[in-house]
Design an enzyme around this catalytic site. Structure first.
Site, mmCIF file in Angstrom:
data_model
loop_
_atom_site.group_PDB
_atom_site.id
_atom_site.type_symbol
_atom_site.label_atom_id
_atom_site.label_comp_id
_atom_site.label_asym_id
_atom_site.label_seq_id
_atom_site.Cartn_x
_atom_site.Cartn_y
_atom_site.Cartn_z
ATOM 1 C CE LYS A 140 38.579 34.930 39.650
ATOM 2 N NZ LYS A 140 37.398 34.923 40.531
ATOM 3 C CG ASP A 177 38.693 35.761 43.773
ATOM 4 O OD1 ASP A 177 39.036 36.550 44.666
ATOM 5 O OD2 ASP A 177 38.040 36.113 42.767
ATOM 6 C CE LYS A 218 37.347 39.718 44.716
ATOM 7 N NZ LYS A 218 36.841 38.548 43.983
ATOM 8 C CG ASP A 264 35.393 38.797 59.873
ATOM 9 O OD1 ASP A 264 35.352 39.516 60.894
ATOM 10 O OD2 ASP A 264 34.492 37.995 59.576
ATOM 11 C CB THR A 293 38.567 45.455 37.931
ATOM 12 O OG1 THR A 293 38.094 44.137 38.215
ATOM 13 C CG2 THR A 293 40.074 45.462 38.008
ATOM 14 N NE ARG A 306 31.656 38.561 33.281
ATOM 15 C CZ ARG A 306 31.213 39.613 33.966
ATOM 16 N NH1 ARG A 306 29.928 39.895 33.972
ATOM 17 N NH2 ARG A 306 32.060 40.371 34.643
HETATM 18 O O1 C5P Z 1 34.117 37.599 33.705
HETATM 19 P P1 C5P Z 1 35.252 38.475 34.143
HETATM 20 O O2 C5P Z 1 36.493 38.338 33.284
HETATM 21 O O3 C5P Z 1 34.839 39.905 34.386
HETATM 22 O O4 C5P Z 1 35.635 37.851 35.575
HETATM 23 C C1 C5P Z 1 36.580 38.447 36.427
HETATM 24 C C2 C5P Z 1 36.763 37.591 37.647
HETATM 25 O O5 C5P Z 1 37.741 38.218 38.468
HETATM 26 C C3 C5P Z 1 35.509 37.432 38.498
HETATM 27 O O6 C5P Z 1 35.539 36.104 39.008
HETATM 28 C C4 C5P Z 1 35.680 38.422 39.623
HETATM 29 O O7 C5P Z 1 35.119 37.983 40.832
HETATM 30 C C5 C5P Z 1 37.203 38.492 39.754
HETATM 31 N N1 C5P Z 1 37.748 39.722 40.303
HETATM 32 C C6 C5P Z 1 37.551 40.956 39.705
HETATM 33 N N2 C5P Z 1 38.081 42.090 40.258
HETATM 34 C C7 C5P Z 1 38.818 42.027 41.356
HETATM 35 C C8 C5P Z 1 39.038 40.773 41.967
HETATM 36 C C9 C5P Z 1 38.492 39.630 41.387
HETATM 37 O O8 C5P Z 1 36.906 41.027 38.662
HETATM 38 N N3 C5P Z 1 39.384 43.113 41.847
#
Ligand code: C5P
Length: 238
Positions: free
Chosen positions: A33, A60, A62, A65, A123, A215
């Site tokens: 991603k 990603d 998002k 607009d 999330t 992460r």
């Molecule tokens: O590090 P972590 O597992 O929290 O990363 C989650 C990834 O998913 C990040 O790149 C974040 O921008 C993305 N994301 C998210 N929640 C969403 C959409 C995308 O955490 N609803």
């Protein structure tokens, strides 16, 4: 495209860090991603380099607009060789339909249109924050379900949501409607800014189509080992 992919969030500041990280995966073809941080710092040339290494890409960005702007932006993004791209469902039905039309118009003849999915609620959002700051008065689940239905009615391929919301969305929208779920943590990892989290195994049991893991893999001492742990939890059949 992978069936039920594990999508690794490449949340790195630049290309050097990305390829250093990927070099630990012994030339495996991954699903990655590329988010705002990376795309804004490297530009689109990175996408071609990732494809050359055989990776699938979820771009990603998002988008959110007015419909005309999103239409033209999607038309421009469609020329890159990407597999999934997204918008915020909060932009509404006209915006989502415009995004889809832009994507279709921009897809090179003979190529498959990238999947278009919509973010329902991030999330990192809690129900309290949604109600008090965003002034959305339903419950989080009601809101996510309504946004998912709107995305489906607008012709989209799926949504981004928490694994906790997958059963609700699958019931409302059908099992072929894709649910891509971030908010994944291996047991013992920090939640950090995420709120509605599960383990890969729980996401599997809840029926997520694909998971996004950042992460828990990128911040691990041994990312390959962490990826293999995610794979073993995720590949257990439901
Ligand atoms: O590090 P972590 O597992 O929290 O990363 C989650 C990834 O998913 C990040 O790149 C974040 O921008 C993305 N994301 C998210 N929640 C969403 C959409 C995308 O955490 N609803």
């Amino acid at each position: 495209m992978d069936q039920r992919p594990i999508i690794i969030a490449l949340d790195f500041p630049g290309e050097k860090e990305v390829f250093q990280f990927l070099s630990q995966f012994q030339e495996q073809s991954l699903f990655v991603k590329v988010g705002m941080e990376l795309f804004y710092s490297t530009g689109p040339s990175l996408l071609a380099k990732l494809k050359d290494q055989g990776h699938h890409i979820f771009l990603d960005l998002k988008l959110h607009d007015i419909p005309n702007t999103v239409h033209h932006a999607m038309r421009a993004l469609a020329k890159y060789d990407i597999d999934i791209v997204n918008v915020h469902a909060a932009g509404g039905s006209a915006m989502m339909k415009a995004a889809l039309e832009g994507l279709e118009a921009g897809t090179v003849a003979g190529k498959k249109k990238p999947d278009l999915i919509a973010v329902t609620q991030l999330t990192s959002t809690t129900e309290e924050m949604m109600q008090q700051e965003l002034k959305i008065h339903g419950t989080l689940e009601e809101t996510v379900k309504a946004y998912a239905l709107l995305a489906k009615e607008s012709g989209l391929d799926g949504v981004v949501c928490s694994p906790l919301e997958v059963p609700l969305i699958t019931e409302a929208c059908s099992s072929s409607f894709k649910t891509v779920t971030p908010g994944i943590r291996l047991l013992g990892d920090e939640k950090s800014d995420q709120r509605r989290v599960t383990t890969p195994g729980q996401a599997n049991e809840l029926g997520s189509w694909g998971i996004v893991v950042g992460r828990s893999i990128t911040g691990a001492q041994d990312p390959l080992k962490a990826y293999e742990r995610v794979q073993s939890e995720w590949s257990v059949s439901k």
